[in-house]
Design a protein around this motif. Structure first.
Motif, PDB file in Angstrom:
ATOM      1  N   GLY A 332       0.820  -1.199   0.000  1.00  0.00           N
ATOM      2  CA  GLY A 332       0.000   0.000   0.000  1.00  0.00           C
ATOM      3  C   GLY A 332       0.858   1.254   0.000  1.00  0.00           C
ATOM      4  N   ILE A 333       0.317   2.337  -0.557  1.00  0.00           N
ATOM      5  CA  ILE A 333       1.009   3.630  -0.585  1.00  0.00           C
ATOM      6  C   ILE A 333       0.181   4.649   0.198  1.00  0.00           C
ATOM      7  N   LEU A 334       0.858   5.414   1.022  1.00  0.00           N
ATOM      8  CA  LEU A 334       0.234   6.516   1.741  1.00  0.00           C
ATOM      9  C   LEU A 334       0.635   7.832   1.083  1.00  0.00           C
ATOM     10  N   LEU A 335      -0.352   8.699   0.822  1.00  0.00           N
ATOM     11  CA  LEU A 335      -0.108   9.991   0.183  1.00  0.00           C
ATOM     12  C   LEU A 335      -0.582  11.112   1.099  1.00  0.00           C
ATOM     13  N   SER A 336       0.215  12.138   1.208  1.00  0.00           N
ATOM     14  CA  SER A 336      -0.169  13.332   1.970  1.00  0.00           C
ATOM     15  C   SER A 336       0.570  14.517   1.362  1.00  0.00           C
ATOM     16  N   VAL A 337       0.281  15.715   1.859  1.00  0.00           N
ATOM     17  CA  VAL A 337       0.931  16.923   1.352  1.00  0.00           C
ATOM     18  C   VAL A 337       1.448  17.734   2.525  1.00  0.00           C
ATOM     19  N   ALA A 338       2.693  18.172   2.432  1.00  0.00           N
ATOM     20  CA  ALA A 338       3.300  19.074   3.403  1.00  0.00           C
ATOM     21  C   ALA A 338       3.807  20.298   2.651  1.00  0.00           C
ATOM     22  N   ASP A 339       3.196  21.444   2.910  1.00  0.00           N
ATOM     23  CA  ASP A 339       3.527  22.675   2.187  1.00  0.00           C
ATOM     24  C   ASP A 339       3.313  22.473   0.682  1.00  0.00           C
ATOM     25  N   THR A 340       4.386  22.471  -0.088  1.00  0.00           N
ATOM     26  CA  THR A 340       4.248  22.297  -1.543  1.00  0.00           C
ATOM     27  C   THR A 340       4.834  20.965  -2.012  1.00  0.00           C
ATOM     28  N   ARG A 341       4.937  20.011  -1.114  1.00  0.00           N
ATOM     29  CA  ARG A 341       5.476  18.706  -1.475  1.00  0.00           C
ATOM     30  C   ARG A 341       4.452  17.612  -1.210  1.00  0.00           C
ATOM     31  N   MET A 342       4.393  16.666  -2.121  1.00  0.00           N
ATOM     32  CA  MET A 342       3.600  15.468  -1.876  1.00  0.00           C
ATOM     33  C   MET A 342       4.493  14.444  -1.201  1.00  0.00           C
ATOM     34  N   MET A 343       4.040  13.973  -0.051  1.00  0.00           N
ATOM     35  CA  MET A 343       4.778  12.968   0.689  1.00  0.00           C
ATOM     36  C   MET A 343       4.232  11.589   0.313  1.00  0.00           C
ATOM     37  N   ILE A 344       5.137  10.711  -0.072  1.00  0.00           N
ATOM     38  CA  ILE A 344       4.781   9.369  -0.517  1.00  0.00           C
ATOM     39  C   ILE A 344       5.536   8.368   0.338  1.00  0.00           C
ATOM     40  N   SER A 345       4.844   7.393   0.865  1.00  0.00           N
ATOM     41  CA  SER A 345       5.514   6.346   1.623  1.00  0.00           C
ATOM     42  C   SER A 345       4.847   5.012   1.340  1.00  0.00           C
ATOM     43  N   ALA A 346       5.690   3.977   1.253  1.00  0.00           N
ATOM     44  CA  ALA A 346       5.184   2.622   1.082  1.00  0.00           C
ATOM     45  C   ALA A 346       4.827   2.065   2.451  1.00  0.00           C
ATOM     46  N   ALA A 347       3.619   1.572   2.568  1.00  0.00           N
ATOM     47  CA  ALA A 347       3.135   1.081   3.859  1.00  0.00           C
ATOM     48  C   ALA A 347       3.370  -0.428   3.952  1.00  0.00           C
ATOM     49  N   THR A 348       2.494  -1.112   4.605  1.00  0.00           N
ATOM     50  CA  THR A 348       2.679  -2.547   4.824  1.00  0.00           C
ATOM     51  C   THR A 348       2.586  -3.334   3.520  1.00  0.00           C
ATOM     52  N   ILE A 349       3.325  -4.415   3.484  1.00  0.00           N
ATOM     53  CA  ILE A 349       3.281  -5.314   2.333  1.00  0.00           C
ATOM     54  C   ILE A 349       1.977  -6.108   2.382  1.00  0.00           C
ATOM     55  N   GLU A 350       1.225  -6.047   1.301  1.00  0.00           N
ATOM     56  CA  GLU A 350      -0.045  -6.758   1.239  1.00  0.00           C
ATOM     57  C   GLU A 350       0.102  -8.149   0.636  1.00  0.00           C
ATOM     58  N   ASP A 351       1.084  -8.300  -0.243  1.00  0.00           N
ATOM     59  CA  ASP A 351       1.288  -9.597  -0.870  1.00  0.00           C
ATOM     60  C   ASP A 351       2.739  -9.681  -1.320  1.00  0.00           C
ATOM     61  N   ILE A 352       3.336 -10.867  -1.198  1.00  0.00           N
ATOM     62  CA  ILE A 352       4.709 -11.054  -1.631  1.00  0.00           C
ATOM     63  C   ILE A 352       4.876 -12.474  -2.150  1.00  0.00           C
ATOM     64  N   GLU A 353       5.544 -12.583  -3.295  1.00  0.00           N
ATOM     65  CA  GLU A 353       5.820 -13.883  -3.902  1.00  0.00           C
ATOM     66  C   GLU A 353       7.312 -14.004  -4.147  1.00  0.00           C
ATOM     67  N   LEU A 354       7.873 -15.135  -3.783  1.00  0.00           N
ATOM     68  CA  LEU A 354       9.310 -15.350  -3.897  1.00  0.00           C
ATOM     69  C   LEU A 354       9.558 -16.676  -4.601  1.00  0.00           C
ATOM     70  N   SER A 355      10.462 -16.668  -5.584  1.00  0.00           N
ATOM     71  CA  SER A 355      10.784 -17.902  -6.306  1.00  0.00           C
ATOM     72  C   SER A 355      12.253 -17.901  -6.665  1.00  0.00           C
ATOM     73  N   LEU A 356      12.802 -19.084  -6.786  1.00  0.00           N
ATOM     74  CA  LEU A 356      14.218 -19.231  -7.112  1.00  0.00           C
ATOM     75  C   LEU A 356      14.444 -18.913  -8.593  1.00  0.00           C
ATOM     76  N   ALA A 357      15.432 -18.053  -8.864  1.00  0.00           N
ATOM     77  CA  ALA A 357      15.769 -17.701 -10.249  1.00  0.00           C
ATOM     78  C   ALA A 357      17.036 -18.387 -10.715  1.00  0.00           C
ATOM     79  N   ALA A 358      18.043 -18.456  -9.854  1.00  0.00           N
ATOM     80  CA  ALA A 358      19.312 -19.107 -10.207  1.00  0.00           C
ATOM     81  C   ALA A 358      20.029 -19.483  -8.922  1.00  0.00           C
ATOM     82  N   SER A 359      20.819 -20.563  -8.989  1.00  0.00           N
ATOM     83  CA  SER A 359      21.516 -21.019  -7.787  1.00  0.00           C
ATOM     84  C   SER A 359      22.816 -21.710  -8.151  1.00  0.00           C
ATOM     85  N   ASP A 360      23.897 -21.330  -7.426  1.00  0.00           N
ATOM     86  CA  ASP A 360      25.186 -22.011  -7.534  1.00  0.00           C
ATOM     87  C   ASP A 360      25.399 -22.967  -6.368  1.00  0.00           C
ATOM     88  N   VAL A 361      24.380 -23.107  -5.514  1.00  0.00           N
ATOM     89  CA  VAL A 361      24.493 -23.991  -4.345  1.00  0.00           C
ATOM     90  C   VAL A 361      23.439 -25.095  -4.398  1.00  0.00           C
TER      91      VAL A 361
END
Length: 428
Positions: A332-361
């Protein structure tokens, strides 16, 4: 008058818009900007001892100033000025000078937008006099003596400061030390009863070079909801704007991550690693983007899609990878404004997928990969991205104004930022 100018910048017709804004009639009539204009007129009038007729003017007092919309055309400036006139020694008159001036927008040779008076009509009437006897024709005589060209030149001078400020709007705003953004208009602003609307294209520079951006799949236009806001100004940003921002930061290398990992946390891999590296060599994760990140806007929420390849390796004199994983993250992304800047922050991870791409072990089960690396990835990836985003992103603005009473409204495919204007205190 200066309020209008914060959205007017040079036209650029070869791009498609990804953001824009509409200055409403409420913003156009923002009264706290007027004392500055009153001061300018009165100060200049006193210092220059203006002569708009054959008589000497000793005092200048602005009593009224208004700016109104002329749909499909531009603006109409109305000024009432009381002039202290000395037609003869020991005689003083107060004359009311009324000025109507139409203002339109044109491009100068340098490619900057300028406010220019297209019509100017002054009239004069007598308010009071110290003379005992006045002829009925004195006011009309004064009216005949008005130097129209001189008055209209003085009106044009009121636009000098706003036009100087307009030039600063095409400056590059820093996002990171090596990445800057710039807002460029696609055409002159549109004037309607709802307000003044301008469409903007955001360009990004990395290391001084403009980078090509992903093509927007859907042309962006100002949403209808932007014109119905009671706020002074409503800014609008497309989904493509945010995706382009993250793309530019990726190109600048701002999101390149190196994450230390304790060997104790990956003990199951120690036997395989022992054949490749010495035991005291530190283990690191290096994250790179295998595909451009994407921002998705839905009603009431925003999400960031990350497509990473994370290399696991030993860091001695040079990083040597022995394991690679593909990691897809939705946060998720949180958006707000401080003065003349938009503040953007990444919030909690909602979904994550991990898979092996390459391995030397050798082959590693997916469950073991998640056990060994998922906690670190969850903890570090968004945290490091938020450090990059922590300074915020400059909104289109003019340096003499800031934004207040801001509300960030996330809709499907776009974000609206209704806000009010606040004139910054003058210094010096």
């Amino acid at each position: 008058l200066s309020i209008l100018l914060s959205l007017l910048v040079p036209a650029h017709t070869t791009r498609s818009p990804d953001c824009g804004g509409i200055l409403t009639p409420a913003g156009l009539s923002y009264r706290k900007s007027r004392p500055h204009i009153f001061y300018t007129i009165s100060r200049d009038g006193r210092q220059q001892r203006l002569s708009v007729c054959r008589n000497q003017i000793n005092a200048v007092k602005v009593t009224e100033l208004s700016l109104s919309l002329i749909p499909d055309t531009g603006l109409r400036l109305s000024i009432d000025v009381d002039l202290g006139v000395t037609p003869a020694p020991s005689t003083t008159k107060v004359m009311r000078l009324s000025i109507l001036a139409d203002i339109h927008v044109e491009m100068n040779p340098e490619g900057n937008l300028e406010l220019v008076t297209s019509a100017c009509k002054p009239t004069m009437e007598e308010m009071q006099s110290t003379e005992e006897m006045e002829s009925k024709s004195s006011s009309s005589d004064m009216d005949k003596e008005i130097n129209i060209d001189k008055i209209c030149v003085e009106v044009s001078k009121l636009l000098l400061l706003p036009n100087e400020q307009l030039m600063s709007l095409t400056a590059q705003f820093p996002v990171t030390p090596s990445c800057q953004l710039q807002y460029l208009p696609l055409a002159a602003p549109m004037f309607s009863e709802q307000g003044i609307t301008i469409s903007l294209q955001t360009t990004f520079q990395v290391a001084g070079m403009v980078i090509p951006l992903p093509v927007s799949p859907v042309p962006f236009s100002m949403p209808e909801a932007a014109s119905s806001s009671p706020s002074h100004l409503t800014l609008a940003f497309s989904e493509h704007f945010y995706t382009s921002l993250f793309f530019a930061l990726e190109m600048a290398g701002a999101f390149n991550m190196t994450i230390p990992v304790s060997r104790a946390k990956i003990t199951p891999l120690s036997p395989q690693m022992g054949s490749l590296f010495q035991e005291d060599v530190p283990v690191m994760l290096q994250a790179v983007f295998r595909s451009s990140s994407r921002v998705v806007l839905e009603e009431g929420k925003a999400a960031l899609k990350l497509f990473l390849t994370i290399h696991v390796g030993a860091s001695s004199s040079a990083f040597q990878s022995f394991l690679s994983m593909n990691v897809d993250i939705s946060a998720g992304i949180l958006l707000s404004v401080a003065d003349t800047r938009m503040m953007i922050s990444a919030a909690t991870i909602e979904d994550i997928e991990l898979s092996l791409a390459a391995s030397d072990v050798g082959p590693i089960p997916a469950a073991l990969l998640e056990e060994l690396f998922l906690p670190t990835i969850r903890e570090e990836v968004l945290a490091q991205m938020n450090v990059v985003l922590s300074e915020g992103v400059f909104l289109p603005h003019m340096y003499s104004f800031t934004y207040t009473d801001v509300n960030v409204m996330i809709h499907k495919d776009y974000v609206l930022v209704p806000c009010n204007l606040k004139l910054l205190s003058r210094t010096g």
